[in-house]
Motif scaffolding. Sequence first.
Motif, PDB file in Angstrom:
ATOM      1  N   UNK A  57     104.436   4.439 -66.842  1.00  0.00           N
ATOM      2  CA  UNK A  57     105.080   3.716 -67.936  1.00  0.00           C
ATOM      3  C   UNK A  57     106.526   4.159 -68.088  1.00  0.00           C
ATOM      4  N   UNK A  58     107.091   4.734 -67.028  1.00  0.00           N
ATOM      5  CA  UNK A  58     108.480   5.185 -67.020  1.00  0.00           C
ATOM      6  C   UNK A  58     109.425   4.019 -67.287  1.00  0.00           C
ATOM      7  N   UNK A  59     110.249   4.147 -68.341  1.00  0.00           N
ATOM      8  CA  UNK A  59     111.200   3.081 -68.663  1.00  0.00           C
ATOM      9  C   UNK A  59     112.614   3.624 -68.837  1.00  0.00           C
ATOM     10  N   UNK A  60     112.885   4.803 -68.272  1.00  0.00           N
ATOM     11  CA  UNK A  60     114.232   5.356 -68.362  1.00  0.00           C
ATOM     12  C   UNK A  60     114.865   5.570 -66.994  1.00  0.00           C
ATOM     13  N   UNK A  61     114.208   5.114 -65.957  1.00  0.00           N
ATOM     14  CA  UNK A  61     114.769   5.267 -64.618  1.00  0.00           C
ATOM     15  C   UNK A  61     114.189   4.193 -63.706  1.00  0.00           C
ATOM     16  N   UNK A  62     114.925   3.844 -62.658  1.00  0.00           N
ATOM     17  CA  UNK A  62     114.406   2.905 -61.672  1.00  0.00           C
ATOM     18  C   UNK A  62     113.307   3.587 -60.874  1.00  0.00           C
ATOM     19  N   UNK A  63     112.518   2.785 -60.187  1.00  0.00           N
ATOM     20  CA  UNK A  63     111.470   3.355 -59.343  1.00  0.00           C
ATOM     21  C   UNK A  63     112.059   4.245 -58.257  1.00  0.00           C
ATOM     22  N   UNK A  64     113.225   3.867 -57.735  1.00  0.00           N
ATOM     23  CA  UNK A  64     113.847   4.660 -56.678  1.00  0.00           C
ATOM     24  C   UNK A  64     114.142   6.078 -57.146  1.00  0.00           C
ATOM     25  N   UNK A  65     114.685   6.205 -58.354  1.00  0.00           N
ATOM     26  CA  UNK A  65     114.993   7.529 -58.902  1.00  0.00           C
ATOM     27  C   UNK A  65     113.715   8.313 -59.165  1.00  0.00           C
ATOM     28  N   UNK A  66     112.731   7.633 -59.733  1.00  0.00           N
ATOM     29  CA  UNK A  66     111.474   8.289 -60.085  1.00  0.00           C
ATOM     30  C   UNK A  66     110.735   8.761 -58.837  1.00  0.00           C
ATOM     31  N   UNK A  67     110.679   7.902 -57.828  1.00  0.00           N
ATOM     32  CA  UNK A  67     109.988   8.252 -56.588  1.00  0.00           C
ATOM     33  C   UNK A  67     110.693   9.406 -55.874  1.00  0.00           C
ATOM     34  N   UNK A  68     112.014   9.406 -55.892  1.00  0.00           N
ATOM     35  CA  UNK A  68     112.760  10.495 -55.257  1.00  0.00           C
ATOM     36  C   UNK A  68     112.397  11.841 -55.876  1.00  0.00           C
ATOM     37  N   UNK A  69     112.207  11.849 -57.193  1.00  0.00           N
ATOM     38  CA  UNK A  69     111.815  13.087 -57.869  1.00  0.00           C
ATOM     39  C   UNK A  69     110.450  13.562 -57.387  1.00  0.00           C
ATOM     40  N   UNK A  70     109.506  12.634 -57.254  1.00  0.00           N
ATOM     41  CA  UNK A  70     108.165  13.003 -56.804  1.00  0.00           C
ATOM     42  C   UNK A  70     108.163  13.433 -55.341  1.00  0.00           C
ATOM     43  N   UNK A  71     108.996  12.806 -54.544  1.00  0.00           N
ATOM     44  CA  UNK A  71     109.093  13.221 -53.145  1.00  0.00           C
ATOM     45  C   UNK A  71     109.603  14.648 -53.034  1.00  0.00           C
ATOM     46  N   UNK A  72     110.533  15.013 -53.910  1.00  0.00           N
ATOM     47  CA  UNK A  72     111.033  16.393 -53.915  1.00  0.00           C
ATOM     48  C   UNK A  72     109.937  17.375 -54.291  1.00  0.00           C
ATOM     49  N   UNK A  73     108.955  16.923 -55.060  1.00  0.00           N
ATOM     50  CA  UNK A  73     107.827  17.780 -55.422  1.00  0.00           C
ATOM     51  C   UNK A  73     106.828  17.913 -54.281  1.00  0.00           C
ATOM     52  N   UNK A  74     106.988  17.067 -53.250  1.00  0.00           N
ATOM     53  CA  UNK A  74     106.091  17.143 -52.102  1.00  0.00           C
ATOM     54  C   UNK A  74     105.104  16.003 -51.983  1.00  0.00           C
ATOM     55  N   UNK A  75     105.178  15.009 -52.883  1.00  0.00           N
ATOM     56  CA  UNK A  75     104.221  13.903 -52.846  1.00  0.00           C
ATOM     57  C   UNK A  75     104.598  12.880 -51.771  1.00  0.00           C
ATOM     58  N   UNK A  76     103.585  12.387 -51.068  1.00  0.00           N
ATOM     59  CA  UNK A  76     103.743  11.312 -50.092  1.00  0.00           C
ATOM     60  C   UNK A  76     103.673  10.001 -50.850  1.00  0.00           C
ATOM     61  N   UNK A  77     104.827   9.436 -51.182  1.00  0.00           N
ATOM     62  CA  UNK A  77     104.878   8.252 -52.025  1.00  0.00           C
ATOM     63  C   UNK A  77     106.141   7.469 -51.706  1.00  0.00           C
ATOM     64  N   UNK A  78     106.058   6.144 -51.780  1.00  0.00           N
ATOM     65  CA  UNK A  78     107.242   5.315 -51.565  1.00  0.00           C
ATOM     66  C   UNK A  78     107.330   4.269 -52.674  1.00  0.00           C
ATOM     67  N   UNK A  79     108.511   3.690 -52.831  1.00  0.00           N
ATOM     68  CA  UNK A  79     108.777   2.774 -53.937  1.00  0.00           C
ATOM     69  C   UNK A  79     107.811   1.596 -53.963  1.00  0.00           C
TER      70      UNK A  79
END
Length: 241
Positions: A57-79
């Motif tokens: 329910x993230x409404x303060x960032x685009x999916x690209x920004x949000x996904x980049x954060x999760x990728x930095x945490x090590x998650x295998x995820x794409x937009x």
Amino acid sequence: MAATSWEDSVKSLKGVILDMCGVLYDAGEDGGTPIPGSVEAVKRLKASDLQVRFCTNETQATREVFVAKLQRMGFDICVSEVFSPAPAAVAVLKERGLRPHLLVYDGVVPEFDSVEKANPNCVVIGDAAEKFSYQNLNDAFRVLIGLEKPVLFSLGRGKYYKEDEGLNLDVGVYMKALETLMIGDDLVNDVGGAQHCGMKGVQVRTGKYRSNDEKHPTVTADGYVDNLAEAVETILKLRGQ
């Protein structure tokens, strides 16, 4: 011990939908940290024969920004695997030929670049933070009051409201699919939303979970697990993987 209703349906599953904050990671001032076991759990799911998608329910960032954060945490995820409120709202706006007046956080405005916004005939609001000034709220009010049939969409709580036809899009609607399991930490919006769409909903005992959720008067999860890792272990074990 007898299997719960969600375990009974595991063998027929085609996909799994994962909530993000509270299931994959815990939020914090540093951007958040993965919940123990969640990074590996996602890897195991994606290596299985199940389709995996993520919702937020993230409404303060685009999916690209949000996904980049999760990728930095090590998650295998794409937009393309992520469903969030703004793109879902855009799809509805385009379908209905609506031109929104936006009262949303600056970081999410780019999600609406593909939508015509001149001469607005509806209002879209989200978590606008400091943008919720009197002037901005009054501007949105003036758009609505000037319409013959006011249309207001709210990105909060994973729902979209349309006054004249009662349009509701909750966490399950824009990802509606048969034989899909929703795993979330929010009993009402994640689990209840999924069940409303005919899916099974499992609540993790992380994130927003509180012990009294299991005694909620109107929403009962199809199952409870301590964390995502336990849910994945159960799913794959029952599917013989």
